[in-house]
Design an enzyme around this catalytic site. Structure first.
Site, PDB file in Angstrom:
ATOM      1  N   GLY A  10      -6.774  -5.454   8.036  1.00  0.00           N
ATOM      2  CA  GLY A  10      -7.785  -5.839   7.044  1.00  0.00           C
ATOM      3  C   GLY A  10      -7.891  -7.356   6.952  1.00  0.00           C
ATOM      4  O   GLY A  10      -6.880  -8.046   6.933  1.00  0.00           O
ATOM      5  N   ARG A  71      -8.545  -2.619  13.596  1.00  0.00           N
ATOM      6  CA  ARG A  71      -7.327  -1.795  13.595  1.00  0.00           C
ATOM      7  C   ARG A  71      -7.357  -1.059  14.929  1.00  0.00           C
ATOM      8  O   ARG A  71      -8.361  -0.421  15.261  1.00  0.00           O
ATOM      9  CB  ARG A  71      -7.343  -0.817  12.433  1.00  0.00           C
ATOM     10  CG  ARG A  71      -7.413  -1.528  11.063  1.00  0.00           C
ATOM     11  CD  ARG A  71      -7.131  -0.562   9.935  1.00  0.00           C
ATOM     12  NE  ARG A  71      -7.534  -1.104   8.648  1.00  0.00           N
ATOM     13  CZ  ARG A  71      -6.785  -1.914   7.883  1.00  0.00           C
ATOM     14  NH1 ARG A  71      -5.603  -2.297   8.295  1.00  0.00           N
ATOM     15  NH2 ARG A  71      -7.236  -2.341   6.721  1.00  0.00           N
ATOM     16  N   ASP A 102       1.446  -5.101   7.873  1.00  0.00           N
ATOM     17  CA  ASP A 102       2.554  -4.359   8.465  1.00  0.00           C
ATOM     18  C   ASP A 102       2.228  -3.813   9.867  1.00  0.00           C
ATOM     19  O   ASP A 102       3.063  -3.888  10.773  1.00  0.00           O
ATOM     20  CB  ASP A 102       2.941  -3.212   7.527  1.00  0.00           C
ATOM     21  CG  ASP A 102       4.363  -2.755   7.743  1.00  0.00           C
ATOM     22  OD1 ASP A 102       5.278  -3.593   7.608  1.00  0.00           O
ATOM     23  OD2 ASP A 102       4.552  -1.575   8.095  1.00  0.00           O
ATOM     24  N   THR A 124      -2.733 -10.688   4.453  1.00  0.00           N
ATOM     25  CA  THR A 124      -3.269  -9.476   3.814  1.00  0.00           C
ATOM     26  C   THR A 124      -3.404  -9.733   2.317  1.00  0.00           C
ATOM     27  O   THR A 124      -2.562 -10.417   1.740  1.00  0.00           O
ATOM     28  CB  THR A 124      -2.372  -8.236   4.035  1.00  0.00           C
ATOM     29  OG1 THR A 124      -2.759  -7.199   3.115  1.00  0.00           O
ATOM     30  CG2 THR A 124      -0.893  -8.522   3.816  1.00  0.00           C
ATOM     31  N   ASP A 126      -2.925  -7.588   0.131  1.00  0.00           N
ATOM     32  CA  ASP A 126      -2.108  -6.624  -0.617  1.00  0.00           C
ATOM     33  C   ASP A 126      -0.781  -7.182  -1.166  1.00  0.00           C
ATOM     34  O   ASP A 126      -0.190  -6.573  -2.056  1.00  0.00           O
ATOM     35  CB  ASP A 126      -1.788  -5.409   0.265  1.00  0.00           C
ATOM     36  CG  ASP A 126      -3.038  -4.609   0.603  1.00  0.00           C
ATOM     37  OD1 ASP A 126      -4.079  -4.818  -0.047  1.00  0.00           O
ATOM     38  OD2 ASP A 126      -2.973  -3.771   1.526  1.00  0.00           O
ATOM     39  N   ASP A 128       2.028  -6.982   0.258  1.00  0.00           N
ATOM     40  CA  ASP A 128       2.951  -5.847   0.430  1.00  0.00           C
ATOM     41  C   ASP A 128       3.942  -6.066   1.572  1.00  0.00           C
ATOM     42  O   ASP A 128       4.524  -5.111   2.082  1.00  0.00           O
ATOM     43  CB  ASP A 128       2.146  -4.554   0.685  1.00  0.00           C
ATOM     44  CG  ASP A 128       1.281  -4.638   1.940  1.00  0.00           C
ATOM     45  OD1 ASP A 128       1.099  -5.756   2.458  1.00  0.00           O
ATOM     46  OD2 ASP A 128       0.798  -3.597   2.392  1.00  0.00           O
ATOM     47  N   ARG A 170      -3.010  -0.552  -1.631  1.00  0.00           N
ATOM     48  CA  ARG A 170      -2.263   0.565  -1.029  1.00  0.00           C
ATOM     49  C   ARG A 170      -1.012   0.899  -1.829  1.00  0.00           C
ATOM     50  O   ARG A 170      -1.115   1.198  -2.994  1.00  0.00           O
ATOM     51  CB  ARG A 170      -1.861   0.217   0.408  1.00  0.00           C
ATOM     52  CG  ARG A 170      -3.028   0.200   1.327  1.00  0.00           C
ATOM     53  CD  ARG A 170      -2.540   0.148   2.732  1.00  0.00           C
ATOM     54  NE  ARG A 170      -3.630  -0.293   3.571  1.00  0.00           N
ATOM     55  CZ  ARG A 170      -3.666  -0.187   4.850  1.00  0.00           C
ATOM     56  NH1 ARG A 170      -2.647   0.322   5.492  1.00  0.00           N
ATOM     57  NH2 ARG A 170      -4.698  -0.588   5.532  1.00  0.00           N
TER      58      ARG A 170
HETATM   59  O1  F6P Z   1      -4.648  -3.799   3.860  1.00  0.00           O
HETATM   60  C1  F6P Z   1      -5.687  -4.347   3.138  1.00  0.00           C
HETATM   61  C2  F6P Z   1      -6.587  -3.297   2.592  1.00  0.00           C
HETATM   62  O2  F6P Z   1      -7.644  -4.014   2.027  1.00  0.00           O
HETATM   63  C3  F6P Z   1      -5.988  -2.302   1.618  1.00  0.00           C
HETATM   64  O3  F6P Z   1      -5.821  -2.810   0.324  1.00  0.00           O
HETATM   65  C4  F6P Z   1      -6.988  -1.169   1.698  1.00  0.00           C
HETATM   66  O4  F6P Z   1      -6.436   0.052   1.284  1.00  0.00           O
HETATM   67  C5  F6P Z   1      -7.317  -1.174   3.150  1.00  0.00           C
HETATM   68  O5  F6P Z   1      -7.131  -2.491   3.610  1.00  0.00           O
HETATM   69  C6  F6P Z   1      -8.707  -0.697   3.520  1.00  0.00           C
HETATM   70  O6  F6P Z   1      -8.777  -0.711   4.917  1.00  0.00           O
HETATM   71  P1  F6P Z   1     -10.064  -0.496   5.814  1.00  0.00           P
HETATM   72  O7  F6P Z   1     -10.678  -1.830   6.036  1.00  0.00           O
HETATM   73  O8  F6P Z   1      -9.510   0.055   7.102  1.00  0.00           O
HETATM   74  O9  F6P Z   1     -10.949   0.451   5.088  1.00  0.00           O
END
Ligand code: F6P
Length: 316
Positions: A10, A71, A102, A124, A126, A128, A170
């Site tokens: 992300g 991703r 991660d 990120t 998050d 996290d 998350r």
């Molecule tokens: O990891 C960052 C994040 O924004 C999380 O908070 C969220 O759950 C996720 O990415 C959403 O991911 P995507 O862009 O794959 O929908």
């Protein structure tokens, strides 16, 4: 030395500032930097571009990531990763700096086991990632959420409503925790601080009796359906509730000053480490100092519960 840099997972405000720091710090060592587009996908597809002083000009304040991100689940496959390793070798890239969460760290660790000199930086929203007090992007996202809470309070107050605000994060509640404290939330619900519906209902009934005009609940994503929660609260407490899911707006925007500083420090520190032939590590900030730790100490590790949880009882 030839160094590769990529952003993965992300996106987060401050990723561009990190790439900029890597490029600018590399100049001092006469390293050349390749920007790899769209995360690990660019590695597999050999989609790379040489970056110089000018290519990162103006990037400090730009949100998103100009290299693009993705991703790439197929990167878990060793034969797919091998393509990436071959592409790095072909271009003479000896070291790779990866910026992400991660999943990005896991990719960097796997590449490191295949002989690539890698360093991972925490990018990120998050917050996290174990091994760092803060991740690049977190402070900016908190700012965005607090701005939304302030606006939602205005309309809640006008209508005498309870506003439920869902944040990203998350399995980590830091976005909800920090923004909830900054936004004066009555309730902060996170994976580390589970919901107590009865307490919420009772307190809102009391609020209503006391003639209070609004209430704010901040909650981390993926805990429950916030629209259902709003319905239940409205029915059971008599305090009309509305839910707002902030979503991807939290990932955009110009990085906050704290993220620009963190990005600049971490990017420059990563180049310093590589120049000293230190690799196979993740960079973090601990008590305002730059640190590096082996992947094993960080990947899949849970961060300790944040000390400011104690504040919730005292000030909410
Ligand atoms: O990891 C960052 C994040 O924004 C999380 O908070 C969220 O759950 C996720 O990415 C959403 O991911 P995507 O862009 O794959 O929908």
């Amino acid at each position: 030395m030839m160094i590769g840099v990529l952003t993965s997972g992300g996106d987060a405000p401050g990723m561009n500032a990190t790439i900029r720091a890597v490029v600018r710090a590399s100049e001092g060592y006469n390293h050349q930097v390749y920007g790899i587009r769209n995360g690990y996908r660019g590695l597999i597809e050999d989609d790379m571009v040489l970056l110089d002083h000018q290519s990162v000009s103006g990037m400090l304040s730009k949100g998103g990531t100009f290299l693009g991100t993705d991703r790439v689940p197929e990167f878990l496959d060793e034969s797919v990763r091998q393509k990436g390793v071959d592409n790095l070798k072909k271009r003479g890239i000896e070291a790779l700096i990866t910026i992400g969460g991660d999943g990005t760290y896991k990719g960097a660790n796997a590449l490191s086991r295949m002989g690539v000199k890698t360093i991972a930086l925490p990018g990120t929203i998050d917050n996290d990632i174990a091994g760092t007090d803060y991740t690049i992007g977190f402070h900016s996202a908190v700012e965005t959420i607090v701005d939304a809470i302030d606006k939602l309070r205005d309309t809640s107050q006008s209508h005498r409503r309870c506003s439920i605000i869902e944040t990203m994060g998350r399995k980590c509640g830091d976005l909800a925790l920090f923004s909830g404290i900054c936004g004066g939330a009555e309730f902060i619900i996170t994976p580390e601080n589970p919901i107590d519906k009865e307490a919420i209902i009772e307190r809102l009934k009391k609020h209503k009796k006391e003639g209070r005009r609004h209430a704010i609940i901040v909650i981390t994503e993926k805990i429950l359906d916030v629209y259902e929660l709003a319905k239940e609260i409205t029915e059971q407490s008599g305090f009309a509730s509305r839910a707002t899911v902030l979503g991807y707006i939290q990932r955009g925007g110009s990085p906050a000053p704290a993220d620009r500083i963190l990005a600049s420090r971490m990017g420059a520190y990563a180049v310093e480490l590589i120049s000293d032939d230190i690799h196979g590590v993740c960079v973090g900030e601990r008590d305002s100092r730059m640190i590096h730790l082996p992947y094993a100490n960080v990947i899949g590790q849970t961060r300790p519960k944040n000390a400011i949880y104690k504040l919730i009882k005292k000030v909410s």
